[in-house]
Design an enzyme around this catalytic site. Structure first.
Site, PDB file in Angstrom:
ATOM      1  N   HIS A 117       0.861  -1.186   0.000  1.00  0.00           N
ATOM      2  CA  HIS A 117       0.000   0.000   0.000  1.00  0.00           C
ATOM      3  C   HIS A 117       0.896   1.236   0.000  1.00  0.00           C
ATOM      4  O   HIS A 117       1.857   1.304   0.780  1.00  0.00           O
ATOM      5  CB  HIS A 117      -0.845  -0.016   1.279  1.00  0.00           C
ATOM      6  CG  HIS A 117      -1.823   1.088   1.368  1.00  0.00           C
ATOM      7  ND1 HIS A 117      -1.547   2.261   2.013  1.00  0.00           N
ATOM      8  CD2 HIS A 117      -3.076   1.217   0.876  1.00  0.00           C
ATOM      9  CE1 HIS A 117      -2.598   3.063   1.930  1.00  0.00           C
ATOM     10  NE2 HIS A 117      -3.536   2.451   1.241  1.00  0.00           N
ATOM     11  N   ASP A 175      -7.389  12.279  -8.758  1.00  0.00           N
ATOM     12  CA  ASP A 175      -6.892  11.166  -7.934  1.00  0.00           C
ATOM     13  C   ASP A 175      -8.095  10.478  -7.326  1.00  0.00           C
ATOM     14  O   ASP A 175      -8.702  11.002  -6.399  1.00  0.00           O
ATOM     15  CB  ASP A 175      -5.990  11.741  -6.830  1.00  0.00           C
ATOM     16  CG  ASP A 175      -5.425  10.646  -5.939  1.00  0.00           C
ATOM     17  OD1 ASP A 175      -5.483   9.468  -6.309  1.00  0.00           O
ATOM     18  OD2 ASP A 175      -4.902  10.987  -4.854  1.00  0.00           O
ATOM     19  N   ALA A 177     -10.240   6.696  -6.294  1.00  0.00           N
ATOM     20  CA  ALA A 177     -10.469   5.255  -6.214  1.00  0.00           C
ATOM     21  C   ALA A 177     -11.564   4.929  -7.229  1.00  0.00           C
ATOM     22  O   ALA A 177     -12.419   5.767  -7.522  1.00  0.00           O
ATOM     23  CB  ALA A 177     -10.925   4.881  -4.811  1.00  0.00           C
ATOM     24  N   LYS A 227     -19.131   0.863 -14.925  1.00  0.00           N
ATOM     25  CA  LYS A 227     -18.004   1.667 -15.433  1.00  0.00           C
ATOM     26  C   LYS A 227     -16.824   1.611 -14.451  1.00  0.00           C
ATOM     27  O   LYS A 227     -15.667   1.539 -14.855  1.00  0.00           O
ATOM     28  CB  LYS A 227     -18.440   3.116 -15.665  1.00  0.00           C
ATOM     29  CG  LYS A 227     -19.522   3.228 -16.716  1.00  0.00           C
ATOM     30  CD  LYS A 227     -19.814   4.662 -17.046  1.00  0.00           C
ATOM     31  CE  LYS A 227     -21.022   4.722 -17.978  1.00  0.00           C
ATOM     32  NZ  LYS A 227     -21.287   6.075 -18.450  1.00  0.00           N
ATOM     33  N   GLY A 309      -8.388  19.299  -7.352  1.00  0.00           N
ATOM     34  CA  GLY A 309      -7.096  19.724  -6.800  1.00  0.00           C
ATOM     35  C   GLY A 309      -7.162  21.090  -6.144  1.00  0.00           C
ATOM     36  O   GLY A 309      -6.320  21.432  -5.312  1.00  0.00           O
TER      37      GLY A 309
HETATM   38  N1  LIG Z   1      -3.023   3.275  -2.227  1.00  0.00           N
HETATM   39  C1  LIG Z   1      -4.200   2.734  -2.305  1.00  0.00           C
HETATM   40  O1  LIG Z   1      -4.299   1.511  -2.275  1.00  0.00           O
HETATM   41  C2  LIG Z   1      -5.430   3.577  -2.452  1.00  0.00           C
HETATM   42  C3  LIG Z   1      -6.647   2.959  -2.742  1.00  0.00           C
HETATM   43  C4  LIG Z   1      -7.768   3.773  -2.903  1.00  0.00           C
HETATM   44  C5  LIG Z   1      -7.674   5.147  -2.747  1.00  0.00           C
HETATM   45  N2  LIG Z   1      -6.475   5.707  -2.457  1.00  0.00           N
HETATM   46  C6  LIG Z   1      -6.357   7.158  -2.282  1.00  0.00           C
HETATM   47  O2  LIG Z   1      -7.483   7.651  -1.563  1.00  0.00           O
HETATM   48  C7  LIG Z   1      -7.624   9.020  -1.839  1.00  0.00           C
HETATM   49  C8  LIG Z   1      -9.093   9.385  -1.891  1.00  0.00           C
HETATM   50  O3  LIG Z   1      -9.715   8.795  -3.039  1.00  0.00           O
HETATM   51  P1  LIG Z   1     -11.260   9.120  -3.357  1.00  0.00           P
HETATM   52  O4  LIG Z   1     -11.685   8.289  -4.471  1.00  0.00           O
HETATM   53  O5  LIG Z   1     -12.029   9.095  -2.083  1.00  0.00           O
HETATM   54  O6  LIG Z   1     -11.159  10.634  -3.840  1.00  0.00           O
HETATM   55  P2  LIG Z   1     -12.276  11.793  -3.776  1.00  0.00           P
HETATM   56  O7  LIG Z   1     -13.607  11.230  -4.088  1.00  0.00           O
HETATM   57  O8  LIG Z   1     -12.118  12.558  -2.523  1.00  0.00           O
HETATM   58  O9  LIG Z   1     -11.814  12.744  -4.959  1.00  0.00           O
HETATM   59  C9  LIG Z   1     -11.828  12.277  -6.298  1.00  0.00           C
HETATM   60  C10 LIG Z   1     -11.407  13.381  -7.226  1.00  0.00           C
HETATM   61  O10 LIG Z   1     -12.424  14.384  -7.292  1.00  0.00           O
HETATM   62  C11 LIG Z   1     -11.843  15.662  -7.039  1.00  0.00           C
HETATM   63  N3  LIG Z   1     -12.883  16.442  -6.360  1.00  0.00           N
HETATM   64  C12 LIG Z   1     -13.479  16.153  -5.180  1.00  0.00           C
HETATM   65  N4  LIG Z   1     -14.447  17.060  -4.920  1.00  0.00           N
HETATM   66  C13 LIG Z   1     -14.446  17.944  -5.944  1.00  0.00           C
HETATM   67  C14 LIG Z   1     -15.222  19.098  -6.274  1.00  0.00           C
HETATM   68  N5  LIG Z   1     -16.197  19.543  -5.494  1.00  0.00           N
HETATM   69  N6  LIG Z   1     -14.942  19.759  -7.411  1.00  0.00           N
HETATM   70  C15 LIG Z   1     -13.944  19.326  -8.226  1.00  0.00           C
HETATM   71  N7  LIG Z   1     -13.207  18.234  -7.985  1.00  0.00           N
HETATM   72  C16 LIG Z   1     -13.447  17.548  -6.873  1.00  0.00           C
HETATM   73  C17 LIG Z   1     -10.610  15.415  -6.218  1.00  0.00           C
HETATM   74  O11 LIG Z   1      -9.666  16.434  -6.418  1.00  0.00           O
HETATM   75  C18 LIG Z   1     -10.123  14.096  -6.824  1.00  0.00           C
HETATM   76  O12 LIG Z   1      -9.363  14.333  -7.962  1.00  0.00           O
HETATM   77  C19 LIG Z   1      -6.832   9.277  -3.099  1.00  0.00           C
HETATM   78  O13 LIG Z   1      -5.689  10.033  -2.751  1.00  0.00           O
HETATM   79  C20 LIG Z   1      -6.402   7.888  -3.585  1.00  0.00           C
HETATM   80  O14 LIG Z   1      -5.138   7.860  -4.220  1.00  0.00           O
HETATM   81  C21 LIG Z   1      -5.356   4.955  -2.315  1.00  0.00           C
END
Ligand SMILES: NC(=O)c1ccc[n+]([C@@H]2O[C@H](COP(=O)([O-])OP(=O)(O)OC[C@H]3O[C@@H](n4cnc5c(N)ncnc54)[C@H](O)[C@@H]3O)[C@@H](O)[C@H]2O)c1
Length: 352
Positions: A117, A175, A177, A227, A309
């Site tokens: 991880h 970024d 998931a 999807k 971002g």
């Molecule tokens: N290493 C691992 O195994 C692993 C696995 C899953 C997730 N993650 C990490 O978990 C983190 C969270 O993932 P997530 O899917 O919950 O992300 P998230 O749903 O918080 O965000 C997804 C994307 O939407 C964008 N976003 C969110 N709200 C927005 C808004 N109002 N307007 C515009 N853009 C917006 C964010 O900038 C991001 O690019 C990430 O950093 C991911 O890399 C890591």
């Protein structure tokens, strides 16, 4: 929940990792990446993960001193072996190998196997964007999601990410998931004994659940149904099938399987913007696009349209001043490590 100065939290995390056997410069890489996640408001992937990494080091499941090995080189395509080291450390080192290659060749690609991880992907993507490059990053991870129509965990929440430099003072950071939510949110709810919203997960019998603990035993739903499933499979192919890492359920669970290494795979494709067009023109074009996106018509209840971002960059600026949040659960874990490894917890709470 309390707030702490990011530098102090970083020093403490690095000292803990060093005391657990990680070389000091690698411990600094790990601590920096974890605190960066907390700074950006992604505390699910911040210092809260230190507890399980340290446990796995102590059990011999992560090699704190592992070398990053170049197994094969084919032009600017590298097959890297993380040698069961810390994911964050090996990913930063992999990027360090890819950047000069992409400077010379315009593109550099690596698969990385025998990893763990490695936290929030945007950390590595933002480092690349700082260099005027675009890193497309993917990773597989421990089983959490089923294929569409099933209810048996096969895929991890298999995230995908890329950051793009702009002239706006922040990188456009995509970024995500491929699940409805990152599993870290379910883990956080489970630790606090809180319910999760409907539509996040199924229980072990394939029924919808709002019980976080049941969800961790069942499956997290894919983003956008079929999807998300399709994207998760794509991430799996790039990260594990191509790299030779463990596929789907063969990945060890970081939390439950404390008897074997994880063998996670990552995929990094690094593009040098200068190989495609003048970086100044790139920034102008992306800035114009941002301006147009933000100037669009807003729904009645929306004050501002954000680009990906933007909010996390604002969080980072704010949290750098007011301190990063560390939950009570994580503080209790860190206090125990402080005692066990005899590293004083010398971070002063920041009072608002
Ligand atoms: N290493 C691992 O195994 C692993 C696995 C899953 C997730 N993650 C990490 O978990 C983190 C969270 O993932 P997530 O899917 O919950 O992300 P998230 O749903 O918080 O965000 C997804 C994307 O939407 C964008 N976003 C969110 N709200 C927005 C808004 N109002 N307007 C515009 N853009 C917006 C964010 O900038 C991001 O690019 C990430 O950093 C991911 O890399 C890591």
């Amino acid at each position: 929940m309390k707030r702490f100065k990011p530098e102090e939290a970083r020093h403490f995390a690095a000292r803990l990792a060093t005391a657990a056997g990680v070389p000091p410069s690698d411990a600094e890489i790990l601590a920096r990446s974890l605190v960066d996640a907390d700074l950006h408001g992604v505390s699910t992937h911040g210092v809260s993960r230190l507890n399980i990494y340290l446990q796995r080091i102590q059990k011999g499941l992560i090699d704190p001193k592992a070398e990053l090995v170049v197994e094969r080189g084919f032009g600017s395509v590298l097959t890297l072996d993380a040698s069961n080291g810390l994911g964050q450390v090996q990913a930063v080192k992999a990027l360090g190998v890819l950047i000069p290659l992409a400077k010379t060749n315009g593109v550099a690609v690596a698969t990385i196997n025998h990893s763990q991880h490695f936290g929030a992907l945007s950390y590595y993507c933002n480092l690349a964007a700082d260099e005027g490059m675009v890193l497309l990053a993917m990773t597989n991870c421990e089983p959490a999601m089923s294929p569409e129509g099933g209810y048996e965990a096969f895929f991890g929440t298999n995230p995908i990410a890329a950051s793009f430099p702009t002239g706006k003072g922040f990188h456009v950071k995509i970024d995500l998931a491929t699940s409805v939510v990152a599993r870290g949110n379910v883990i956080a709810a489970s630790k606090k004994n809180e319910a999760i919203p409907q539509g996040w997960a199924l229980d072990r019998q394939g029924q919808p659940t709002t019980d976080a603990k049941e969800a961790l035993l069942g499956t997290i739903l894919t983003m956008a149904g079929h999807k998300g499933y399709a994207l998760a499979l794509m991430v799996e192919v790039f990260s594990s099938i191509l790299s030779g890492a463990a596929v789907g359920p063969a990945i060890g669970s970081m939390y439950k399987d404390l008897d074997r290494p994880q063998n996670v795979g990552h995929f990094f494709c690094l593009l040098n913007i200068a190989a495609f067009l003048d970086p100044v023109e790139f920034r102008q074009r992306i800035d114009e696009t941002i301006d147009r996106l933000k100037a669009g018509k807003r729904r009645p209840d929306v004050d501002e349209i954000l680009v990906p971002g933007e909010r996390s960059a604002r969080n980072a600026a704010l949290n750098a001043l007011r301190g990063i949040v560390i939950s009570d659960e994580t503080l209790a874990e860190l206090a125990q490590w402080s005692k066990d490894l005899q590293v004083p917890f010398d971070c002063a709470e920041v009072k608002s």
